[in-house]
Write a protein that holds these residues in place. Structure first.
Motif, PDB file in Angstrom:
ATOM      1  N   ASN A 182      79.414  42.475  65.997  1.00 32.52           N
ATOM      2  CA  ASN A 182      78.902  43.493  65.084  1.00 32.52           C
ATOM      3  C   ASN A 182      78.753  42.883  63.699  1.00 32.52           C
ATOM      4  OD1 ASN A 182      78.994  45.797  66.895  1.00 32.52           O
ATOM      5  ND2 ASN A 182      81.232  45.750  66.683  1.00 32.52           N
ATOM      6  N   GLY A 183      77.522  42.831  63.202  1.00 32.43           N
ATOM      7  CA  GLY A 183      77.293  42.324  61.857  1.00 32.43           C
ATOM      8  C   GLY A 183      77.436  43.437  60.832  1.00 32.43           C
ATOM      9  N   GLY A 184      77.466  43.035  59.579  1.00 29.70           N
ATOM     10  CA  GLY A 184      77.463  44.004  58.476  1.00 29.70           C
ATOM     11  C   GLY A 184      76.439  43.515  57.457  1.00 29.70           C
ATOM     12  N   VAL A 223      71.473  39.598  53.558  1.00 30.53           N
ATOM     13  CA  VAL A 223      72.589  38.680  53.800  1.00 30.53           C
ATOM     14  C   VAL A 223      73.101  39.004  55.192  1.00 30.53           C
ATOM     15  CG1 VAL A 223      74.818  37.863  52.969  1.00 30.53           C
ATOM     16  CG2 VAL A 223      73.141  38.757  51.341  1.00 30.53           C
ATOM     17  N   LYS A 224      72.913  38.046  56.119  1.00 29.26           N
ATOM     18  CA  LYS A 224      73.203  38.338  57.527  1.00 29.26           C
ATOM     19  C   LYS A 224      74.584  37.896  57.975  1.00 29.26           C
ATOM     20  CE  LYS A 224      70.347  38.011  60.856  1.00 29.26           C
ATOM     21  NZ  LYS A 224      69.693  39.087  61.515  1.00 29.26           N
ATOM     22  N   CYS A 225      75.217  37.000  57.204  1.00 29.73           N
ATOM     23  CA  CYS A 225      76.431  36.363  57.735  1.00 29.73           C
ATOM     24  C   CYS A 225      77.679  37.233  57.568  1.00 29.73           C
ATOM     25  CB  CYS A 225      76.625  34.998  57.086  1.00 29.73           C
ATOM     26  SG  CYS A 225      76.415  35.025  55.301  1.00 29.73           S
ATOM     27  N   ILE A 238      74.498  49.067  59.965  1.00 37.64           N
ATOM     28  CA  ILE A 238      75.795  49.268  60.617  1.00 37.64           C
ATOM     29  C   ILE A 238      75.618  49.009  62.110  1.00 37.64           C
ATOM     30  CG2 ILE A 238      77.690  50.886  61.002  1.00 37.64           C
ATOM     31  CD1 ILE A 238      76.515  52.620  58.714  1.00 37.64           C
ATOM     32  N   GLU A 239      76.375  48.059  62.642  1.00 37.94           N
ATOM     33  CA  GLU A 239      76.385  47.828  64.090  1.00 37.94           C
ATOM     34  C   GLU A 239      77.757  48.217  64.634  1.00 37.94           C
ATOM     35  OE1 GLU A 239      73.169  44.191  64.550  1.00 37.94           O
ATOM     36  OE2 GLU A 239      75.276  43.644  64.485  1.00 37.94           O
ATOM     37  N   TRP A 240      77.766  48.810  65.813  1.00 46.33           N
ATOM     38  CA  TRP A 240      79.044  49.183  66.429  1.00 46.33           C
ATOM     39  C   TRP A 240      78.889  49.234  67.934  1.00 46.33           C
ATOM     40  CZ3 TRP A 240      75.579  52.734  64.560  1.00 46.33           C
ATOM     41  CH2 TRP A 240      75.249  53.813  65.370  1.00 46.33           C
TER      42      TRP A 240
HETATM   43  N1  GLU Z   1      74.632  41.491  66.022  1.00 50.98           N
HETATM   44  C1  GLU Z   1      74.155  40.439  65.165  1.00 50.98           C
HETATM   45  C2  GLU Z   1      75.250  40.053  64.191  1.00 50.98           C
HETATM   46  O1  GLU Z   1      76.327  39.809  64.584  1.00 50.98           O
HETATM   47  C3  GLU Z   1      72.889  40.834  64.425  1.00 50.98           C
HETATM   48  C4  GLU Z   1      71.696  41.172  65.259  1.00 50.98           C
HETATM   49  C5  GLU Z   1      70.531  41.527  64.345  1.00 50.98           C
HETATM   50  O2  GLU Z   1      69.824  40.643  63.893  1.00 50.98           O
HETATM   51  O3  GLU Z   1      70.440  42.690  63.981  1.00 50.98           O
HETATM   52  O4  GLU Z   1      75.048  39.976  63.012  1.00 50.98           O
END
Ligand code: GLU
Ligand code: MG
Length: 453
Positions: free
Chosen positions: A254-256, A350-352, A148-150
């Protein structure tokens, strides 16, 4: 247990376990939640004394939310929209947990049923359940973990004002908001949410927690609970939280990110094999299938027009349709078996995807891909061993929702798994969001979505 046409049976053992979990917390109200096709968590709350009745009879709620878009405007599909009908929400007792940052409140995830007590075809939790059942029949047991990014903002108006000026990954950022950070970790712990790690991320005012891998249904329920706690903890410090794909045009978003692992007949598939990155044949087929599906899966995992402002090269967002071993610019990053990662913990990240997505749909769609791969996947291309930017054979993922939505329609096994009602309601919402932003500038898209997610 669920029998078609019958309300979920009230399991006294589960009720007892849930009461024990809530034990030391004085609970006055329960937020019964699900996620709609716009990725918004919707709620019906009950005072705690209504729990028994809610468990036996469910709680009513209109199906119209299947047609809501991100700003609460309502669209329509053949199967959704309009004022008619009612559903029953049934709490899954396994998900019942306190929300420590909101004293007196508990959280619960619901399954949505028709009044005839058949599962509602648009229930995304039901879609995930169906994929789990399909996999269980083939002795596949998956696990998922979410990152979780925020960002936190101290702005009192619509603008984003990072709550700390500290550096990316910098201790200074935690020093600036030490009380907040401590309260957050404590609140998560008091909800029995294990946190693997907490760190200041790259973008201004950005933080991250990683939740451990667990059974997918519980993993998604806990993700929603954790995000609720993160938002509520911010509130108690006068901070505003955003999980939106982008909060500043051209900024890192912010990725998920989702980590997927699985066993087949009790043996891991993403480690312990002889393939590239120690993948087993089943693991290689899963990676190849998901890689092939990614352009269409994006419509589910990166479903907002805002998602495509995040999904750009050199932001570690995974903008390229490739896989790599520990490659943070690849959309699929294999966290491969190594001296420190045992075969069971090897997983595919899965990064996208981002957090404008409905995570039940995300989990269900990934598992539909995994289930499809059991009958063989396309050949697995070589892993990409460097930054894919500028590499001749690496393709960019769709750069707009329009493009990913067109690709989604080509994924017949996924659409079959979703069923016509969910497919049409979901794509109607996506189309309505596209139409809403048809002539919008990136600035306008960001301004309108920044505080929604
Ligand atoms: N903030 C990045 C994104 O938009 C990911 C950075 C990371 O690798 O954790 O997915
Ligand atoms: Mg991160």
């Amino acid at each position: 247990m669920m029998i078609e046409g019958q309300a979920p049976l009230l399991d006294e053992g589960k009720l007892h376990a849930a009461e024990t979990r809530l034990g030391k917390h004085e609970i006055d109200a329960i937020a019964l939640t699900y996620v709609d096709n716009a990725g918004i968590v919707r709620v019906k709350a009950i005072p705690v004394e209504r729990l028994d009745s809610a468990l036996r009879n469910g709680v009513g709620m209109s199906p119209v939310f299947d047609a809501f878009i991100f700003n609460d405007a309502i669209t329509q599909s053949r199967y959704s929209g309009g004022p008619m009908g009612d559903l029953r929400l049934f709490l899954d007792l396994d998900s019942l947990a306190p929300i420590p940052a909101m004293p007196g409140w508990a959280f619960g995830a619901v399954d949505r049923f028709e009044q005839s007590l058949t599962p509602h075809p648009n229930c995304s939790r039901g879609f995930l359940r169906r994929q789990l059942a399909r996999l269980a029949e083939r002795e596949i047991i998956p696990k998922m973990g979410f990152e979780i990014e925020w960002v936190i903002s101290k702005g009192s108006d619509q603008h984003f004002v990072p709550a700390t000026d500290g550096s990316a990954y910098g201790l200074g950022r935690i020093v600036d908001v030490a009380d907040y950070s401590r309260a957050l970790l404590l609140n998560l712990r008091n909800a029995d949410l294990l946190v693997e790690q907490f760190h200041p991320e790259y973008a201004p005012g950005q933080f991250e927690v990683s939740l451990p891998a667990t059974a997918p249904l519980a993993a998604v329920d806990r993700l929603i609970l954790a995000k609720t706690i993160i938002r509520a903890t911010g509130r108690t410090f006068g901070l505003t939280t955003s999980f939106a794909p982008v909060v500043e045009v051209n900024g890192v978003g912010n990725g998920g990110h989702v980590h997927l692992s699985a066993t087949k007949a009790n043996l891991p598939i993403f480690g312990g094999g002889a393939g590239p990155g120690k993948l087993t044949p089943a693991g290689a087929a899963a990676v190849a299938t998901l890689l092939d599906w990614l352009p269409g899966l994006l419509a589910i995992g990166a479903p907002s027009p805002a998602s495509y402002l995040r999904l750009v090269p050199s932001h570690w967002a995974g903008a390229f349709q490739c896989w790599g071993i520990e490659n943070r610019e690849a959309a699929l990053r294999l966290v491969a078996e190594s001296k420190l990662v045992n075969a069971n913990n090897a997983n595919l990240e899965v990064k996208c995807f981002d957090q404008s997505a409905n995570p039940y749909l995300v989990a269900g769609a990934l598992l539909a891909g995994l289930a499809t791969s059991l009958d063989g996947g396309p050949p697995l291309p070589d892993p990409v061993g460097s930054d894919p930017v500028g590499l001749p054979n690496v393709i960019r993922l769709p750069q707009s929702l329009d493009e990913s939505l067109a690709k989604l329609w080509t994924l017949k096994p996924l659409l079959d798994a979703m069923g016509p009602e969910l497919t049409e309601a979901f794509t109607a919402v996506r189309k309505a969001e596209l139409a809403h932003f048809e002539s919008a500038t990136p600035e306008q898209i960001v301004a309108q979505t920044r505080w929604v997610y």
